[in-house]
Design an enzyme around this catalytic site. Structure first.
Site, PDB file in Angstrom:
ATOM      1  N   ARG A  49       0.663  -0.822  -0.072  1.00 56.33           N
ATOM      2  CA  ARG A  49      -0.150   0.081  -0.083  1.00 56.33           C
ATOM      3  C   ARG A  49       1.084   0.895  -0.299  1.00 56.33           C
ATOM      4  NH1 ARG A  49      -5.201  -1.469   2.875  1.00 56.33           N
ATOM      5  NH2 ARG A  49      -5.205   0.983   4.060  1.00 56.33           N
ATOM      6  N   THR A  50       2.113   1.607   1.037  1.00 61.15           N
ATOM      7  CA  THR A  50       2.123   2.879   0.450  1.00 61.15           C
ATOM      8  C   THR A  50       3.593   2.570   0.238  1.00 61.15           C
ATOM      9  OG1 THR A  50       2.788   1.869   3.487  1.00 61.15           O
ATOM     10  CG2 THR A  50       3.942   3.858   3.270  1.00 61.15           C
ATOM     11  N   LYS A  85      22.337 -10.294   1.194  1.00 62.71           N
ATOM     12  CA  LYS A  85      24.529 -10.971   0.252  1.00 62.71           C
ATOM     13  C   LYS A  85      25.361  -9.995   1.605  1.00 62.71           C
ATOM     14  CE  LYS A  85      22.835 -10.913  -4.120  1.00 62.71           C
ATOM     15  NZ  LYS A  85      22.803  -9.717  -5.440  1.00 62.71           N
ATOM     16  N   ARG A 107      12.050   2.553   3.805  1.00 64.38           N
ATOM     17  CA  ARG A 107      11.474   2.028   5.164  1.00 64.38           C
ATOM     18  C   ARG A 107      12.501   1.018   5.345  1.00 64.38           C
ATOM     19  NH1 ARG A 107       5.159  -0.657   5.892  1.00 64.38           N
ATOM     20  NH2 ARG A 107       4.953   1.913   5.511  1.00 64.38           N
ATOM     21  N   HIS A 129       6.174   7.515  11.534  1.00 69.55           N
ATOM     22  CA  HIS A 129       6.048   6.987   9.734  1.00 69.55           C
ATOM     23  C   HIS A 129       4.704   8.840   8.997  1.00 69.55           C
ATOM     24  CE1 HIS A 129       3.834   5.527   6.596  1.00 69.55           C
ATOM     25  NE2 HIS A 129       3.264   4.599   6.615  1.00 69.55           N
TER      26      HIS A 129
END
Lengths: 315, 422
Positions: free
Chosen positions: A57-58, A85, A107, A135
């Site tokens: 969504r974001t 890695k 994020r 957020h």
């Protein structure tokens, strides 16, 4: 005027910054209703979305926002790539830096990680959620939604309900709504309430009926599945019984109180499905709509600040 | 033969500061003179210019990267840092890779130490094999090989039954057991102390109650077994009454605290500054003041630097992922001078906590300003101001939380067994 280079959180914003962002977002909300949504505000700029934690969504909201403003948008799914890695966050940042992006949307599952990254890159960084910390665009889109419904963003009584402890959405909203001088009530089981949170100028209760009394806005939070099995609460059904939002509890709120949820929802766990769909009470769809507008506004302002700082650097 | 004249002599035993001269021969203090005496015996004369002369620091809990993490600290670099910091005896931790849990590894460790460091090194050994908290290490053999104390460093022995047996076994050989008093289940994953700051920053947190719970358990086990026990770091007000009660009962219990918990608080972490990430996490200002007072009152016996070198790579990470610990050998004295300058304690009291008490705890004849004691001495200026620059530290790792801080107190000379090493 909003002059920051990055948007890392709400905590560092002034009420004037917040108002400036929301005013611009309001214009974009209108614009987004047009058939031709394309603009050239970010033309020539490169936006990279880096999500170290899954989000559909974001990430799509940021992608649409960037594309509507004419940026070249690229998504990097960091879960699948280099961190597997063994590359460190700083190395990832330096690698990116060499590609000369202008806007970096990040994020990360750890609090403070986005700030660490911002210290190492030359572009504007937009925090799309760091751990349990902040957020900011979610809080801004919530604020815009409230302002549109209630006609103001001050002197409202707002309840934030559910898993406050693990929620960055809650923290950013506490900062934002507090700065705009609203009365805040946090409601949830004590096991999901962060310690000492009452010292941040909010009221705290574990009683949903009392907590919702006469509120203007009810913000529900998502309860993560992994917290439901006896660790923090005894069961899903006991949680719904005591803290799930359904008409009987909502009846304690003001008759015109709105219901919000940042999504994705667990219907029947934290919120009654019918209530979530009630167009007279629920503004959940509008929140998603405002999300794109707010992200467009923030990106425009960050791009402006970026150009200004480059212009200053040139002289 | 050396004579240190015109010195302000700190005697932690007598709790005095007096102007005088110290006469050193064959590595020991052979005479302490007052300044009125005009004729000194023949020998090399060092004029101390009225600066402080004190017994050298005995630092319990120094981590050296050998074996296993020599890129973070070697015996050589730790020795240089210690000498420059006024630490004349490093009591080293066994949390190396592999852990120092057999006489063979201990023997290697001691030989390396003797070759590469100008200061005394007294090794501690692991309490359990591999520090995994399940099987006791060869305590007797390790004592014979020179281990001065037994500890699993930052890992508490979780199983009470196992710790009970170890304490019983250790009490028979009068071995000193040093424990990290943080209840493991509560502390797991925690990076800061719970409270408004932790909640605002969204970091996993632990209540200081975890310290009290573990100390209460350990005190009960010490009461059962009669072992000699030292709590490595008591950092919170809530744990102090437990310590006080144990001492009042006559249990053979002592406690330490780190320089960081005495001089910094939880807010210093600010925006996720990983150099401030230590174990246990920094506490509230109220807790800091309570433990400072406990040191001044003698309830907390020992101050350590808890020297823990970490390279840049292990610190340049998001806070939750970053390694814990800070270097302290060279920052210890100036950090602690803050407590003296702020009037919390006088210099003799401070040197009880950093020289005399650690020596007593380990049964050493050092740590005293007395005839016959080893001439492990430091000369320092208590007031000299400077700005801490981490890149000037001699440790291989530069992870100090005091970088950029205005400090006072500089070591001028360090002597180990009468020989100047700095």
């Amino acid at each position: 005027m909003f002059t920051q280079r990055h948007l890392l959180g709400i905590e560092s914003l002034s009420p004037q910054d917040i108002t400036e962002i929301l005013d611009l977002a309001e214009r974009y909300a209108q614009h987004n209703l047009k058939q031709n949504k394309h603009l050239d505000v970010l033309a020539g700029l490169t936006q990279i979305n880096m999500f170290f934690e899954n989000s559909t969504r974001t990430q799509s909201s940021f992608e649409i926002a960037g594309k509507r403003l004419g940026a070249d948008v690229m998504n990097m799914s960091m879960q699948a790539s280099s961190i597997k890695k063994g590359e460190t966050l700083i190395d990832t940042a330096l690698t990116l830096n060499a590609m000369h992006p202008d806007l970096l949307v990040v994020r990360h599952p750890h609090s403070g990680a986005v700030k660490l990254l911002a210290e190492k890159v030359n572009c504007a960084v937009l925090n799309a959620g760091d751990g349990r910390h902040e957020h900011p665009t979610q809080a801004l889109l919530d604020a815009l939604t409230i302002r549109r419904s209630k006609g103001r963003l001050h002197r409202l009584t707002i309840a934030i309900c559910g898993d406050i402890a693990h929620s960055r959405v809650a923290r950013s909203n506490i900062f934002l709504l507090g700065k705009m001088e609203n009365r805040l009530r946090l409601i949830g089981p004590k096991t999901l309430m962060p310690s000492g949170i009452d010292k941040l100028g909010v009221e705290v209760t574990d009683n949903m009926y009392e907590g919702l009394k006469d509120v203007d806005v009810v913000m529900m939070l998502r309860l993560q599945k992994e917290r439901m099995d006896g660790g923090f609460i005894p069961s899903e059904r006991e949680y719904y019984h005591r803290w799930g939002l359904e008409p009987a509890k909502l009846a304690n709120a003001k008759p015109d109180a709105i219901v919000m949820h940042p999504g994705p929802m667990n219907r029947g766990v934290e919120i009654d499905g019918t209530l979530a769909d009630d167009i007279n009470r629920s503004v959940i769809q509008e929140q998603v709509e405002m999300g794109v507008a707010v992200r467009m506004a923030v990106m425009e302002l960050l791009a402006r600040n970026l150009r200004n700082s480059k212009a200053e650097g040139a002289t | 033969m050396t004579i240190l004249t015109n010195a302000r002599i700190i005697d932690p035993e007598a709790r005095t500061e007096t102007l005088g001269a110290v006469h050193v021969k064959d590595g020991r203090i052979i005479q302490i003179l007052t300044n009125e005496i005009k004729s000194f015996p023949a020998g090399k004369v060092i004029d101390c210019d009225g600066k402080y002369l004190a017994p050298g620091i005995i630092d319990i809990g120094v981590k050296i990267g050998e074996p296993g993490e020599r890129h973070k600290e070697s015996f050589r670099t730790a020795g240089l840092a210690a000498a420059a910091g006024g630490v004349t005896t490093m009591v080293t931790r066994p949390d190396t890779t592999p852990a120092i849990d057999t006489p063979e590894i201990l023997d290697f460790f001691r030989r390396r130490a003797a070759d590469a460091t100008p200061v005394n090194v007294l090794p501690m050994a692991a309490l359990t094999k591999g520090r995994n908290g399940t099987e006791m290490a060869e305590i007797g053999f390790l004592q014979d090989a020179g281990a001065v104390a037994f500890t699993d460093a930052d890992r508490p022995v979780e199983n009470a039954k196992i710790l009970q047996r170890i304490l019983t076994y250790a009490s028979a050989t009068d071995a000193l057991v040093i424990a990290h008093v943080q209840e493991p289940a509560l502390s797991k994953g925690a990076t800061v102390t719970s409270g408004p700051f932790a909640s605002k920053q969204g970091l996993p947190a632990v209540s200081p109650m975890a310290e009290r719970i573990q100390l209460e358990r350990d005190m009960a086990l010490v009461e059962m077994t009669g072992a000699r026990y030292h709590a490595d770091q008591i950092t919170s007000a809530i744990a102090l009454p437990v310590l006080e009660r144990a001492k009042a009962m006559g249990l053979k219990v002592t406690a330490g605290v780190s320089i960081h918990h005495l001089t910094l608080n939880e807010f210093d972490v600010e925006d996720y500054r990983t150099f401030f990430k230590v174990k246990p996490p920094l506490r509230s200002e109220d807790d800091r003041m309570a433990v400072v007072q406990a040191v001044a009152d003698g309830l907390i016996d020992v101050i350590s630097s808890m020297h823990t070198p970490q390279d840049e790579e292990s610190k340049r990470l998001p806070y939750e992922e970053a390694a814990s610990g800070a270097v302290g050998l060279q920052t210890m004295l100036p950090a602690l001078m803050q407590l003296v300058h702020d009037g919390h304690m006088d210099l003799p009291m401070l040197f009880r906590a950093i020289s005399l008490n650690p020596a007593k705890l380990l049964g050493l004849d050092a740590g005293r300003m007395a005839v016959g004691a080893p001439a492990d001495l430091i000369l320092f200026d208590a007031d000299a101001p400077f700005v801490m620059d981490r890149f000037k530290l001699l440790s291989k790792s530069k992870n100090t939380p005091f970088d950029g801080r205005r400090m006072q107190g500089k070591v001028l000379k360090t002597f180990v067994a009468g020989k100047q090493v700095f």
